[in-house]
Scaffold this active site. Structure first.
Site, mmCIF file in Angstrom:
data_model
loop_
_atom_site.group_PDB
_atom_site.id
_atom_site.type_symbol
_atom_site.label_atom_id
_atom_site.label_comp_id
_atom_site.label_asym_id
_atom_site.label_seq_id
_atom_site.Cartn_x
_atom_site.Cartn_y
_atom_site.Cartn_z
ATOM 1 N N CYS A 113 0.931 -1.215 -0.303
ATOM 2 C CA CYS A 113 0.452 -0.222 0.281
ATOM 3 C C CYS A 113 0.635 1.367 -0.139
ATOM 4 O O CYS A 113 1.576 1.828 -0.766
ATOM 5 C CB CYS A 113 -0.977 0.267 1.228
ATOM 6 S SG CYS A 113 -2.318 0.838 0.882
ATOM 7 N N HIS A 219 -3.989 -4.448 0.223
ATOM 8 C CA HIS A 219 -3.857 -5.801 2.013
ATOM 9 C C HIS A 219 -3.773 -6.861 2.143
ATOM 10 O O HIS A 219 -4.638 -7.107 2.220
ATOM 11 C CB HIS A 219 -4.377 -4.561 3.309
ATOM 12 C CG HIS A 219 -4.247 -3.146 2.861
ATOM 13 N ND1 HIS A 219 -2.588 -2.484 4.237
ATOM 14 C CD2 HIS A 219 -4.593 -1.730 2.778
ATOM 15 C CE1 HIS A 219 -1.700 -2.065 4.340
ATOM 16 N NE2 HIS A 219 -3.334 -1.291 3.487
ATOM 17 N N GLU A 221 -2.332 -9.109 3.453
ATOM 18 C CA GLU A 221 -2.340 -9.160 4.816
ATOM 19 C C GLU A 221 -2.955 -10.056 5.570
ATOM 20 O O GLU A 221 -2.686 -9.946 6.437
ATOM 21 C CB GLU A 221 -0.633 -8.532 5.422
ATOM 22 C CG GLU A 221 -1.305 -7.039 6.131
ATOM 23 C CD GLU A 221 -1.465 -6.422 5.093
ATOM 24 O OE1 GLU A 221 -1.392 -6.283 3.854
ATOM 25 O OE2 GLU A 221 -2.037 -5.398 5.737
#
Ligand SMILES: [Mn+2]
Length: 244
Positions: A113, A219, A221
């Site tokens: 990001c 994102h 993750e």
């Protein structure tokens, strides 16, 4: 020993307490993704002391540039829009220094990001400061934030067939969340676009050199555990590259 992965810290402020000291930290999702991928996560502090930063940098095997607040637009020679807020010159300076060292050496870099935007700017690229203003034909890339859902699958990324990312993920399309109001405008030197959404917004980049440099605008993750597990391969490839 597992490779040591430095994750850059963000700043957390308690708006309800003006007297509170700004906290440095990072989300569980980054830590958990690196643990699952076989790495040893460690949060790298924001500090303007270059000697301290260098000694920390030398101990890590890979650098994860995390998401967070906007970059100061002066880094790409622009004045801030009213919606470009909350930037931190200390965090910008810390991450730029770490990224410069890691690019020079090189050490493996995964940029998420804000991290991807920082890598682009560091290579001479620029950003759309506000997609809704600068690229009104784009879909809403703040949709996951507005829905308050980190696990939201906002859009499909169309991955460049010749990219490193396609080999890593083993797919030409993958789903991602979307929490950004800024995006890459002019691509920096020595970088290629490895994924876009259908509206043309750049969603992933990589370095053209041999060393591991991958940036993603989403994102992953927050998705890799169960929502879109194909992203686990990216974290695993990063940790693996860092161990070399
Ligand atoms: Mn997006």
């Amino acid at each position: 020993m597992r490779p040591l992965i430095g994750i850059t810290a963000g700043e957390v402020r308690d708006a309800t307490r003006p007297d509170s000291i700004t906290v440095q930290g990072q989300g569980y999702t980054y830590i958990d993704a690196i643990v699952r991928a076989g790495g040893l996560p460690i949060i790298l502090p924001i500090t303007t002391n270059k000697i301290v930063l260098r000694q920390i940098y030398e101990r890590v095997d890979g650098l994860l540039l995390a998401g967070g607040n906007d970059l100061n637009p002066k880094l790409y020679r622009e004045k801030a829009y009213p919606t470009t807020t909350d930037f931190s010159d200390e965090r910008d300076a810390t991450e730029i220094q770490l990224a410069k060292w890691a690019l020079e050496e090189p050490k493996s870099i995964l940029a998420i990001c804000r991290g991807m935007q920082l890598i682009n700017v560091l290579h001479g690229g620029t950003l759309y400061q506000e997609l809704s203003v600068d690229l009104p034909t784009a879909s809403d890339h703040m949709v996951s934030t507005k829905l308050k859902n980190n696990f939201h699958l906002a859009h499909e990324l169309i991955i460049e067939p010749s990219s490193r990312l396609v080999k890593i993920l083993g797919a030409t399309k993958v789903y991602a969340n979307s929490h950004h109001h800024q995006a890459i405008k002019k691509l920096g030197k020595d970088l290629i676009v490895s994924a876009k959404t259908v509206d043309g917004v750049i969603e992933a980049i990589e370095g053209t050199h041999q060393s591991y440099l991958i940036g993603v605008q989403a994102h992953p993750e927050s998705l890799e555990k169960e929502v879109e597990p194909r992203w686990q391969k990216m974290f695993a490839s990063f940790v693996e590259a860092a161990s070399q």
